[in-house]
Scaffold this motif. Structure first.
Motif, PDB file in Angstrom:
ATOM      1  N   LEU A 247      57.166   4.428  12.356  1.00  0.00           N
ATOM      2  CA  LEU A 247      58.461   4.347  13.035  1.00  0.00           C
ATOM      3  C   LEU A 247      58.288   4.443  14.542  1.00  0.00           C
ATOM      4  O   LEU A 247      58.930   3.691  15.301  1.00  0.00           O
ATOM      5  CB  LEU A 247      59.376   5.459  12.529  1.00  0.00           C
ATOM      6  CG  LEU A 247      60.761   5.559  13.174  1.00  0.00           C
ATOM      7  CD1 LEU A 247      61.562   4.286  12.942  1.00  0.00           C
ATOM      8  CD2 LEU A 247      61.520   6.771  12.635  1.00  0.00           C
ATOM      9  N   ALA A 248      57.431   5.355  15.005  1.00  0.00           N
ATOM     10  CA  ALA A 248      57.181   5.469  16.441  1.00  0.00           C
ATOM     11  C   ALA A 248      56.583   4.176  16.994  1.00  0.00           C
ATOM     12  O   ALA A 248      56.970   3.713  18.080  1.00  0.00           O
ATOM     13  CB  ALA A 248      56.246   6.654  16.707  1.00  0.00           C
ATOM     14  N   ASP A 249      55.659   3.563  16.256  1.00  0.00           N
ATOM     15  CA  ASP A 249      55.068   2.297  16.699  1.00  0.00           C
ATOM     16  C   ASP A 249      56.113   1.186  16.738  1.00  0.00           C
ATOM     17  O   ASP A 249      56.113   0.351  17.650  1.00  0.00           O
ATOM     18  CB  ASP A 249      53.914   1.899  15.767  1.00  0.00           C
ATOM     19  CG  ASP A 249      52.713   2.813  15.915  1.00  0.00           C
ATOM     20  OD1 ASP A 249      52.606   3.492  16.958  1.00  0.00           O
ATOM     21  OD2 ASP A 249      51.882   2.855  14.986  1.00  0.00           O
ATOM     22  N   LEU A 250      56.991   1.149  15.729  1.00  0.00           N
ATOM     23  CA  LEU A 250      58.031   0.121  15.699  1.00  0.00           C
ATOM     24  C   LEU A 250      58.952   0.233  16.908  1.00  0.00           C
ATOM     25  O   LEU A 250      59.267  -0.778  17.556  1.00  0.00           O
ATOM     26  CB  LEU A 250      58.830   0.260  14.399  1.00  0.00           C
ATOM     27  CG  LEU A 250      60.020  -0.693  14.229  1.00  0.00           C
ATOM     28  CD1 LEU A 250      59.550  -2.140  14.125  1.00  0.00           C
ATOM     29  CD2 LEU A 250      60.842  -0.313  12.996  1.00  0.00           C
ATOM     30  N   ARG A 252      58.295   1.700  19.766  1.00  0.00           N
ATOM     31  CA  ARG A 252      57.516   1.411  20.979  1.00  0.00           C
ATOM     32  C   ARG A 252      57.374  -0.092  21.167  1.00  0.00           C
ATOM     33  O   ARG A 252      57.497  -0.606  22.291  1.00  0.00           O
ATOM     34  CB  ARG A 252      56.155   2.084  20.870  1.00  0.00           C
ATOM     35  CG  ARG A 252      55.385   2.138  22.187  1.00  0.00           C
ATOM     36  CD  ARG A 252      54.057   2.852  22.003  1.00  0.00           C
ATOM     37  NE  ARG A 252      54.232   4.195  21.485  1.00  0.00           N
ATOM     38  CZ  ARG A 252      53.837   4.595  20.289  1.00  0.00           C
ATOM     39  NH1 ARG A 252      53.246   3.742  19.462  1.00  0.00           N
ATOM     40  NH2 ARG A 252      54.029   5.841  19.893  1.00  0.00           N
ATOM     41  N   GLN A 253      57.128  -0.809  20.076  1.00  0.00           N
ATOM     42  CA  GLN A 253      56.994  -2.255  20.166  1.00  0.00           C
ATOM     43  C   GLN A 253      58.309  -2.911  20.568  1.00  0.00           C
ATOM     44  O   GLN A 253      58.336  -3.853  21.370  1.00  0.00           O
ATOM     45  CB  GLN A 253      56.523  -2.815  18.817  1.00  0.00           C
ATOM     46  CG  GLN A 253      56.283  -4.319  18.808  1.00  0.00           C
ATOM     47  CD  GLN A 253      55.191  -4.737  19.756  1.00  0.00           C
ATOM     48  OE1 GLN A 253      54.175  -4.047  19.866  1.00  0.00           O
ATOM     49  NE2 GLN A 253      55.395  -5.857  20.442  1.00  0.00           N
ATOM     50  N   ARG A 254      59.422  -2.400  20.037  1.00  0.00           N
ATOM     51  CA  ARG A 254      60.720  -2.958  20.402  1.00  0.00           C
ATOM     52  C   ARG A 254      61.038  -2.721  21.870  1.00  0.00           C
ATOM     53  O   ARG A 254      61.602  -3.589  22.533  1.00  0.00           O
ATOM     54  CB  ARG A 254      61.805  -2.340  19.520  1.00  0.00           C
ATOM     55  CG  ARG A 254      61.837  -2.898  18.107  1.00  0.00           C
ATOM     56  CD  ARG A 254      62.965  -2.290  17.301  1.00  0.00           C
ATOM     57  NE  ARG A 254      63.099  -2.936  16.003  1.00  0.00           N
ATOM     58  CZ  ARG A 254      63.953  -2.543  15.064  1.00  0.00           C
ATOM     59  NH1 ARG A 254      64.748  -1.498  15.299  1.00  0.00           N
ATOM     60  NH2 ARG A 254      64.024  -3.180  13.915  1.00  0.00           N
ATOM     61  N   GLN A 255      60.689  -1.558  22.373  1.00  0.00           N
ATOM     62  CA  GLN A 255      60.918  -1.287  23.788  1.00  0.00           C
ATOM     63  C   GLN A 255      60.108  -2.234  24.657  1.00  0.00           C
ATOM     64  O   GLN A 255      60.577  -2.712  25.692  1.00  0.00           O
ATOM     65  CB  GLN A 255      60.566   0.167  24.107  1.00  0.00           C
ATOM     66  CG  GLN A 255      61.542   1.170  23.529  1.00  0.00           C
ATOM     67  CD  GLN A 255      61.129   2.605  23.805  1.00  0.00           C
ATOM     68  OE1 GLN A 255      60.060   2.852  24.367  1.00  0.00           O
ATOM     69  NE2 GLN A 255      61.963   3.555  23.390  1.00  0.00           N
TER      70      GLN A 255
END
Length: 285
Positions: A247-250, A252-255
């Motif tokens: 979830l944190a990676d998702l 971060r990628q969206r940002q």
């Protein structure tokens, strides 16, 4: 695995242990003799078993059936014990486990609360009903020796994946994020669940040995139940670490994808012969 030794996790495992041991001994006190008698009557009416017992009698082992009946009862009861352990861990331990992992590893992860306690209860109960139906439908296949070691752990693994994947994301992910993550990582999560299902089946050896070492049953049964609770606590920890990191990676990628790149500055206007350009004007027609 290290988190399983955390004092909070060990303390949390005591409540499912107490509830399950109390329920096991109460049900055993009320129904054990009747269940063993019913199993023995069923076995005595099953032709392959009668033939096998006659063969065992010729070998000088006439009392084997008195051990097989309790053992078969335990084999049938074990899946229910495993399912109960999983549900108790999911309801009583997983919310605290998610908080523990989030505070230690993901303190800045925003909580969007795409799920709640009652949603988790409904999801877990519905998944358990499906797992029970699958277990009942697969019972005839348990008579084939390899399948009794394969089918129940696979069903437990599927249920583990369904329950703990939902609970691990319920507090932090939105509904859309939870669906996206479970869709992206479905096979990895299912593999984790199946592995945990096989690990959860290991304590069955202790549970079933109570039929052979009947004097040790009061010790072996609580020990097996506690191992069940710890194994599913390990599963909850594993799913929580994996999915909160995903979830944190998702996010971060969206940002990164949503970062607006400033447009290039427009080229200076080209002068037309005979035209006077006001360089102080903000807009040029």
């Amino acid at each position: 695995m290290a988190y399983c030794l955390h004092p909070k996790v060990v303390a949390l495992s005591v409540l499912p242990l107490v509830l399950m041991v109390a329920a096991s001994f109460l049900l055993g006190y009320l129904f054990w003799d009747a269940a063993v008698s019913a199993m023995l009557r069923w076995l005595e009416g099953w032709a392959p078993f009668v033939w096998a017992m006659q063969w065992m009698t010729t070998l000088g082992l006439p009392e084997v059936k008195t051990l097989l009946a309790p053992l078969f009862v335990l084999v049938l009861v074990t899946p229910l014990i495993v399912l109960l352990a999983l549900l108790l861990v999911a309801l009583l331990m997983t919310p605290a486990i998610v908080d523990l992992v989030a505070q230690r590893r993901f303190p800045d992860l925003q909580r969007l609360r795409g799920g709640n306690f009652w949603g988790s209860v409904v999801w877990s109960l519905w998944s358990t009903v499906l797992a029970l139906l699958a277990l009942v439908a697969s019972i005839p296949l348990w008579l084939i020796p390899p399948l009794v070691l394969i089918l129940p752990p696979l069903i437990w693994g599927w249920l583990t994946y369904r329950v703990f994947a939902f609970d691990a994301l319920a507090e932090h992910a939105s509904v859309a994020e939870r669906r996206e993550l479970i869709g992206q990582h479905r096979w990895a999560l299912l593999g984790m669940g199946v592995l945990c299902g096989y690990l959860g089946a290991a304590p069955s050896l202790l549970w079933a040995s109570g039929a052979v070492f009947i004097a040790l049953a009061p010790l072996l049964v609580p020990l097996a139940v506690w191992i069940y609770a710890l194994m599913f606590a390990f599963a909850a920890l594993w799913f929580t670490h994996y999915l909160l990191a995903a979830l944190a990676d998702l996010r971060r990628q969206r940002q990164t994808d949503e970062t607006v790149v400033p447009p290039p500055e427009p080229a200076p206007p080209r002068a037309v012969p005979g035209e006077v350009i006001d360089v102080t004007a903000k807009e040029i027609p």
